[in-house]
Design a protein around this motif. Structure first.
Motif, PDB file in Angstrom:
ATOM      1  N   ARG A 183       0.835  -1.211   0.000  1.00 14.06           N
ATOM      2  CA  ARG A 183       0.000   0.000   0.000  1.00 14.06           C
ATOM      3  C   ARG A 183       0.864   1.252   0.000  1.00 14.06           C
ATOM      4  O   ARG A 183       0.585   2.217  -0.721  1.00 14.06           O
ATOM      5  CB  ARG A 183      -0.912   0.012   1.241  1.00 14.06           C
ATOM      6  CG  ARG A 183      -2.065  -0.949   1.186  1.00 14.06           C
ATOM      7  CD  ARG A 183      -3.165  -0.593   2.190  1.00 14.06           C
ATOM      8  NE  ARG A 183      -2.739  -0.625   3.593  1.00 14.06           N
ATOM      9  CZ  ARG A 183      -2.581  -1.746   4.286  1.00 14.06           C
ATOM     10  NH1 ARG A 183      -2.802  -2.922   3.722  1.00 14.06           N
ATOM     11  NH2 ARG A 183      -2.201  -1.694   5.547  1.00 14.06           N
TER      12      ARG A 183
ATOM     13  N   ASP B  95      -8.597  -3.373  -0.322  1.00 16.27           N
ATOM     14  CA  ASP B  95      -8.691  -2.691  -1.619  1.00 16.27           C
ATOM     15  C   ASP B  95      -7.594  -1.637  -1.745  1.00 16.27           C
ATOM     16  O   ASP B  95      -7.766  -0.477  -1.347  1.00 16.27           O
ATOM     17  CB  ASP B  95     -10.084  -2.063  -1.752  1.00 16.27           C
ATOM     18  CG  ASP B  95     -10.321  -1.498  -3.145  1.00 16.27           C
ATOM     19  OD1 ASP B  95      -9.335  -1.265  -3.888  1.00 16.27           O
ATOM     20  OD2 ASP B  95     -11.493  -1.263  -3.486  1.00 16.27           O
TER      21      ASP B  95
ATOM     22  N   GLN C 143      -8.599   1.615  -3.907  1.00 16.30           N
ATOM     23  CA  GLN C 143      -9.418   2.571  -3.164  1.00 16.30           C
ATOM     24  C   GLN C 143      -8.579   3.313  -2.125  1.00 16.30           C
ATOM     25  O   GLN C 143      -8.693   4.525  -1.950  1.00 16.30           O
ATOM     26  CB  GLN C 143     -10.571   1.827  -2.485  1.00 16.30           C
ATOM     27  CG  GLN C 143     -11.455   2.684  -1.581  1.00 16.30           C
ATOM     28  CD  GLN C 143     -12.305   3.646  -2.385  1.00 16.30           C
ATOM     29  OE1 GLN C 143     -12.822   3.288  -3.428  1.00 16.30           O
ATOM     30  NE2 GLN C 143     -12.412   4.881  -1.915  1.00 16.30           N
TER      31      GLN C 143
ATOM     32  N   LEU D  75     -13.972   2.744   2.477  1.00 14.21           N
ATOM     33  CA  LEU D  75     -12.871   1.783   2.431  1.00 14.21           C
ATOM     34  C   LEU D  75     -13.096   0.640   3.435  1.00 14.21           C
ATOM     35  O   LEU D  75     -13.427   0.877   4.591  1.00 14.21           O
ATOM     36  CB  LEU D  75     -11.579   2.526   2.799  1.00 14.21           C
ATOM     37  CG  LEU D  75     -10.259   1.785   2.649  1.00 14.21           C
ATOM     38  CD1 LEU D  75      -9.951   1.533   1.178  1.00 14.21           C
ATOM     39  CD2 LEU D  75      -9.127   2.602   3.282  1.00 14.21           C
TER      40      LEU D  75
END
Lengths: 359, 359
Positions: free
Chosen positions: B39, B112, B115, B260
């Motif tokens: 991420r 995700d 997102q 989220l």
């Protein structure tokens, strides 16, 4: 005669084919077989005890009891208790046809050895003097649907106070029926513990179980003790419990009603009950909350009424109730105690998947 | 800036001091830290990622991410997130005082990534352009009493559509309050995921957290990067979360409300929810009955809605529901999912008994 051929897959994964239930150290680090051996020794001299078991078990049973090989009857195939008992009866009858012998399953729990010995002496007296087939009738403590029941009949007579004729046998009743038996009284658990004369038993087999009687022919002949004769007999023998083959049909069956504490330890639930799961124990310990630990170490946090069979690992229980938790080298079982009889299905699944090493 | 210093004893016994929660391979065989690293890489170049962690974790985190030692800030003591973030802010401000940085806890689950990246870009824009301290406001899906809540205030303005001022923070409400928040709307979970300019954060620390500001003095001086300066700062720093030290007091705090999917995986119950325990899965498999297996092999018989973290051993579940069963080398945990937060007490008991090797 100790019957020690059981597989006991309901106590899986603690019990396995290679480590059957009677070898489990359930209470005070003593195996059920060792405890049965002690009970046998209380009612018979060492040279008068026999064990019937399977090939896989013979060596460990010899080690455990110190019996000579000649006293261990190794079954060439599993044929249930009628054949096991009949074979022993033939061997004993060769030494003394009128000898009384007791039948003791090796995987039952009978904590009070003294009471057991007193009961067996009374049963043996009745068997010797009246030629009765005597079965212990244990007072039921709950409406168990896994046991067979005996309905007591009329008194056996003044010479044998307390002993009763058996009106009938009922195999594994449903719950409503079991509750009725418990409420009504006059019903007893058939513990599978017997006393009878060898010759009387063989007569009753001849009368009521003709198929079994025919299969036994090689054991009556001159070569009765050879391996070939035994194998021939087992090959032809029906697989039946002695209760079904003879006791349900014979009119010579008596029962000795007793308050003896007894369990066949058939499921994790019955073992849990025997060990006092659900009753508070040592203060400040996990047992305070009704947990019981057979082996290993338990850490409990808000957990009550659980049975733990631990191994090397610490077992930590948080917020759970009424479970059996069994830790072995290759399998962990967590079962609701009341669902313990479904453990057999896991064993069946493993066998079906070819994972026999785990069963 | 990845915060990777947590101990995570609520996922004990899978998580240990030497194997904290962020190293657990919870989903698809990937550790939470590795997922956080991915991420971070979606929103920042590799040479712009920092990790703050403890001494025990530094080596494994370097291996996992391939970061150079200079990018891993090893805390000499645990002082909660305010100090961790402030230290990182000082290091970043030396390179570029107005740099915007994001704070990512290493032990959260954010499935995700796309997102997440979109949300963080919007948050970073607001932080850069308006000098706001921006916190993600995750839409609550249940009345969780383990999370902090944000009450959203007025809109942040036309330049930053969707962003809101924060009216107030509420730490871990009781169940009735949490239910009210959920029903009423306008409340968000404070996910502990932030974006802000280094200089703005340090200004707000100076204004609202004077004790922390004073402790940071050695990190402002000419020897700021020496071990001695860091140790001096940590010795004097209060142990506070950044939320409490700054965000609850500052009037520059905005929130970006988002849908989220997010979990801090704080307990076995929250992990179970994230993994879909309780929802039927693959037909004919244990998952059909709402069980989920993170690792190992499960055999289920009348068992539903359980989470299994297995090891080498097969886990057999019979007739049980809503449990987490965790098998490790030296400990087995069986906990009711809803009681999972009490697992900490087992850890405390073990530490009190001197069994730190098990915690």
């Amino acid at each position: 005669v100790i019957l020690a051929g059981g597989a006991g897959e309901r106590l899986w994964p603690a019990s396995r084919r290679a480590r059957p239930k009677q070898l489990l150290e359930v209470v005070d680090g003593q195996s059920l077989l060792a405890a049965t051996w002690q009970r046998a020794r209380r009612i018979a001299g060492k040279d008068r005890v026999w064990i019937v078991c399977g090939r896989e078990q013979a060596a460990s049973h010899r080690r455990e009891t110190g019996l000579p090989a000649s006293r261990i009857l190794v079954e060439p195939a599993r044929r249930n208790t009628a054949m096991a008992v009949a074979w022993a009866a033939h061997r004993i009858a060769r030494e003394d046809p009128e000898a009384v012998f007791a039948v003791l399953p090796a995987d039952h729990l009978v904590p009070d050895v003294g009471q057991f010995a007193r009961d067996m002496r009374r049963a043996a007296d009745a068997a010797r003097e009246a030629g009765a087939l005597v079965t212990l009738g244990v007072r039921p403590t709950r409406p168990d649907t896994g046991y067979g029941y005996i309905q007591l009949g009329r008194a056996a007579g003044r010479a044998h106070p307390g002993l009763r004729h058996v009106r009938r046998f009922v195999e594994k009743p449903d719950l409503a029926t079991a509750r009725r038996y418990l409420a009504r009284g006059g019903y007893r658990w058939n513990a599978g513990i017997f006393a009878w004369r060898a010759d009387v038993l063989l007569e009753e087999i001849a009368r009521h179980a003709p198929e079994l009687h025919r299969a036994l022919a090689p054991l009556r002949g001159p070569k009765a003790k050879t391996r070939a004769a035994v194998e021939r007999a087992f090959r032809r023998a029906p697989s039946l419990p002695i209760d079904v083959a003879v006791l349900e049909r014979s009119d010579r069956v008596w029962s000795l009603p007793t308050d003896l504490a007894w369990s066949d330890v058939g499921t994790w639930a019955s073992l849990a009950e025997e060990l006092g799961v659900g009753t508070p124990g040592g203060k400040g310990s996990p047992e305070e909350h009704g947990n019981r630990v057979i082996s290993g170490e338990l850490l409990a946090e808000g957990a009550s009424n659980n049975l733990v069979w631990g191994g090397e690992r610490i077992v930590a229980l948080v917020g759970v109730e009424d479970l059996a938790v069994v830790d072995t080298e290759d399998v962990i079982l967590v079962t609701k105690l009341e669902r313990g009889s479904d453990v057999r299905r896991i064993v069946a699944t493993l066998n079906a998947r070819g994972l026999r090493r785990l069963t």
